[in-house]
Design an enzyme around this catalytic site. Structure first.
Site, PDB file in Angstrom:
ATOM      1  N   SER A  73       1.707  -7.568  -0.725  1.00 49.66           N
ATOM      2  CA  SER A  73       2.442  -8.604   0.158  1.00 49.66           C
ATOM      3  C   SER A  73       1.633  -9.876   0.462  1.00 49.66           C
ATOM      4  O   SER A  73       2.319 -10.738   0.762  1.00 49.66           O
ATOM      5  CB  SER A  73       2.689  -7.921   1.439  1.00 49.66           C
ATOM      6  OG  SER A  73       1.804  -7.979   2.449  1.00 49.66           O
TER       7      SER A  73
ATOM      8  N   LYS B 285       0.301  -7.822  13.167  1.00 47.98           N
ATOM      9  CA  LYS B 285      -0.747  -6.876  12.923  1.00 47.98           C
ATOM     10  C   LYS B 285      -1.853  -7.189  13.386  1.00 47.98           C
ATOM     11  O   LYS B 285      -2.432  -8.300  13.302  1.00 47.98           O
ATOM     12  CB  LYS B 285      -1.133  -7.024  11.076  1.00 47.98           C
ATOM     13  CG  LYS B 285      -1.984  -5.973  10.694  1.00 47.98           C
ATOM     14  CD  LYS B 285      -2.189  -5.972   8.958  1.00 47.98           C
ATOM     15  CE  LYS B 285      -2.712  -5.174   8.243  1.00 47.98           C
ATOM     16  NZ  LYS B 285      -2.766  -4.982   7.034  1.00 47.98           N
TER      17      LYS B 285
ATOM     18  N   THR C  28       0.697  -1.190  -0.095  1.00 44.68           N
ATOM     19  CA  THR C  28      -0.035   0.001  -0.019  1.00 44.68           C
ATOM     20  C   THR C  28       0.698   1.422   0.059  1.00 44.68           C
ATOM     21  O   THR C  28       0.408   2.328  -0.523  1.00 44.68           O
ATOM     22  CB  THR C  28      -0.900  -0.109   1.165  1.00 44.68           C
ATOM     23  OG1 THR C  28      -1.778  -1.288   1.027  1.00 44.68           O
ATOM     24  CG2 THR C  28      -1.655   1.281   1.460  1.00 44.68           C
TER      25      THR C  28
ATOM     26  N   THR D 281       1.525  -4.452   4.274  1.00 42.20           N
ATOM     27  CA  THR D 281       1.720  -4.626   5.728  1.00 42.20           C
ATOM     28  C   THR D 281       0.920  -5.937   5.864  1.00 42.20           C
ATOM     29  O   THR D 281       1.198  -6.348   7.169  1.00 42.20           O
ATOM     30  CB  THR D 281       0.703  -3.373   6.315  1.00 42.20           C
ATOM     31  OG1 THR D 281      -0.766  -3.659   5.812  1.00 42.20           O
ATOM     32  CG2 THR D 281       0.986  -2.283   6.277  1.00 42.20           C
ATOM     33  N   ASP D 282       0.352  -6.704   5.161  1.00 39.09           N
ATOM     34  CA  ASP D 282      -0.489  -7.845   5.160  1.00 39.09           C
ATOM     35  C   ASP D 282       0.687  -9.018   5.876  1.00 39.09           C
ATOM     36  O   ASP D 282       0.414  -9.797   6.787  1.00 39.09           O
ATOM     37  CB  ASP D 282      -1.115  -8.329   4.160  1.00 39.09           C
ATOM     38  CG  ASP D 282      -2.490  -7.411   4.040  1.00 39.09           C
ATOM     39  OD1 ASP D 282      -2.819  -6.574   4.907  1.00 39.09           O
ATOM     40  OD2 ASP D 282      -2.991  -7.712   2.982  1.00 39.09           O
TER      41      ASP D 282
ATOM     42  N   GLU E  53      -0.604 -29.496  26.469  1.00 44.37           N
ATOM     43  CA  GLU E  53      -2.100 -30.097  25.896  1.00 44.37           C
ATOM     44  C   GLU E  53      -1.691 -31.137  25.235  1.00 44.37           C
ATOM     45  O   GLU E  53      -2.622 -31.872  24.644  1.00 44.37           O
ATOM     46  CB  GLU E  53      -2.750 -29.054  25.200  1.00 44.37           C
ATOM     47  CG  GLU E  53      -3.305 -27.873  26.147  1.00 44.37           C
ATOM     48  CD  GLU E  53      -4.494 -28.593  27.127  1.00 44.37           C
ATOM     49  OE1 GLU E  53      -4.840 -29.416  26.693  1.00 44.37           O
ATOM     50  OE2 GLU E  53      -4.562 -28.034  28.202  1.00 44.37           O
TER      51      GLU E  53
ATOM     52  N   TYR F 225      -8.311   0.389  -3.031  1.00 45.31           N
ATOM     53  CA  TYR F 225      -7.187   0.777  -3.951  1.00 45.31           C
ATOM     54  C   TYR F 225      -6.200  -0.394  -4.648  1.00 45.31           C
ATOM     55  O   TYR F 225      -6.544  -1.449  -4.148  1.00 45.31           O
ATOM     56  CB  TYR F 225      -6.469   1.721  -3.130  1.00 45.31           C
ATOM     57  CG  TYR F 225      -5.716   1.247  -1.749  1.00 45.31           C
ATOM     58  CD1 TYR F 225      -4.687   0.484  -2.047  1.00 45.31           C
ATOM     59  CD2 TYR F 225      -6.538   1.166  -0.779  1.00 45.31           C
ATOM     60  CE1 TYR F 225      -4.056  -0.240  -0.775  1.00 45.31           C
ATOM     61  CE2 TYR F 225      -6.116   0.911   0.389  1.00 45.31           C
ATOM     62  CZ  TYR F 225      -4.835  -0.109   0.336  1.00 45.31           C
ATOM     63  OH  TYR F 225      -4.249  -0.592   1.391  1.00 45.31           O
TER      64      TYR F 225
HETATM   65  C1  SIN Z   1      -0.917  -3.066   2.908  1.00 40.85           C
HETATM   66  O1  SIN Z   1       0.148  -2.839   2.298  1.00 40.85           O
HETATM   67  O2  SIN Z   1      -1.457  -2.556   3.990  1.00 40.85           O
HETATM   68  C2  SIN Z   1      -2.005  -4.035   2.294  1.00 40.85           C
HETATM   69  C3  SIN Z   1      -1.653  -4.592   0.998  1.00 40.85           C
HETATM   70  C4  SIN Z   1      -0.323  -5.590   1.160  1.00 40.85           C
HETATM   71  O3  SIN Z   1       0.187  -5.877   2.176  1.00 40.85           O
HETATM   72  O4  SIN Z   1       0.577  -5.307   0.091  1.00 40.85           O
END
Ligand code: SIN
Length: 360
Positions: free
Chosen positions: A90, A196, A43, A123-124, A317, A57
């Protein structure tokens, strides 16, 4: 005008603006640290149809030079240059991109001309890439991974400030030998614990319960803690000759489960399975039998937990000694998968792999 045309126009505008700034770029300054920015997409390099488009987007369209030139302030804190390693969202990250990225980082950091690295990333899966690099980068120099929750075309885009902060950290001596760092929203996290925690808020990256390593404030990094686990120069994992990693899959625990998914992974050649169990890694009876059968076929089994916090108790467990399973300690399933893949490049001995899970 349809959405595709708008996205293309937006990318073009960002690119042309960046070219204008590039022509006005200053020569490198000997007093500033040299920071290399390796771009992989996400992103932070995305584009939306309107300034209020914060979902829906297109990720990974803006090239690295445009990202750099979009933040002229970078040149006041470091001599920056960029390289495009990949241009992907990602969720499409692969072992091969990881290996390419890590090898390039090791090559660059071996040079006296590079003081630190910034990786721009979606971020993923940023936490997975960060932990992988934490285990295979062979340098004490700072490596900072950065992303954004809003594309550059959005109002209050977070990417420019996140990138600025990441470059500051990468050029900061205090950030050396801290392992790979992840910095978004003014919070500095360590690669091992960061995760995350929210699908869309800017304040999403946290190390739940164990906490941030530090903060960014006023263009300066403030550190308060360090990771106690081995990383980078203390790590025994070496990717030098590797072209891929052993296949490891994750089996998710839930009520009324079955072993069908697990059996399919094993039939497709999984060398290791991470079980994301309920609670303290508890196993549904039928799945437990599937894991026992897989282990008999030589597949390594790691018990982890879907809970997100706490130590996975060995012999709690399940009787791991008897079943020849490994306990994941506090590593979440997606990071357990990375450690198991790297462990399998060195050994198939369960005791050795359990040692690695206690140490990394
Ligand atoms: C992001 O970057 O927040 C979402 C898409 C990605 O992980 O490439």
């Amino acid at each position: 005008m349809n959405r595709k045309v708008l996205v293309t126009l937006a990318v073009l505008v960002v690119f042309l603006c960046s070219m204008q700034v590039a022509f006005a770029a200053e020569p490198s300054n000997n007093h500033l640290p040299n920071v290399k920015i390796l771009a992989t997409g996400g992103t932070i390099a995305g584009s939306g149809a309107t300034s209020t488009t914060t979902v829906g987007y297109t990720a990974a369209v803006v090239p690295v030079d445009a990202l750099i030139n979009n933040v002229p302030e970078l040149k006041k804190v470091a001599n920056v240059s960029g390289e495009q390693i990949a241009q992907i969202a990602s969720e499409n990250m692969t072992n091969k991109v990881w290996l390419k990225l890590a090898k390039r980082i090791n090559e660059l950091l071996a040079s006296d001309d590079v003081d630190g690295i910034v990786v721009t990333h979606g971020t993923d899966t940023i936490e997975e890439t960060a932990y992988f690099l934490n285990l295979v980068v062979k340098s004490e120099k700072p490596v900072v991974i950065v992303g954004a929750m809003r594309p550059p075309t959005a109002m209050s885009a977070d990417g420019p400030m996140n990138l600025y902060n990441a470059v500051v950290i990468a050029g900061t001596k205090e950030a050396r030998n801290k392992g790979v760092l992840v910095c978004l929203n003014d919070a500095i996290n360590g690669a091992r614990e960061v995760t995350k925690t929210n699908t869309s808020l800017l304040d999403t990256f946290r190390a739940p319960e164990l906490g941030y390593l530090g903060y960014m404030q006023g263009g300066k990094a403030y550190f308060y803690r360090e990771s106690t686990r081995k990383h980078t120069t203390q790590s025994e994992f070496d990717i030098t000759g590797l072209t891929d990693l052993p296949r490891v899959d994750i089996v998710y625990g839930y009520a009324n489960n079955s072993r069908d998914g697990l059996d399919a992974f094993v039939a497709h050649g999984a060398k290791g399975i991470v079980h994301a169990g309920v609670g303290d890694g508890s196993l549904f009876t039928e799945v437990k039998q599937g894991l026992i059968d897989a282990r008999k076929q030589g597949v390594l089994i790691v018990r982890s937990s879907r809970v997100g916090n706490g130590i996975l108790a060995r012999n709690g467990e399940a009787n791991d000694d008897e079943l020849d399973f490994v306990a994941s300690d506090t590593l979440n399933p997606q990071k357990s998968r990375i450690l198991l893949m790297l462990a399998l490049t060195k050994t198939h001995d369960t005791k050795e792999i359990q040692r690695m899970f206690w140490e990394y």
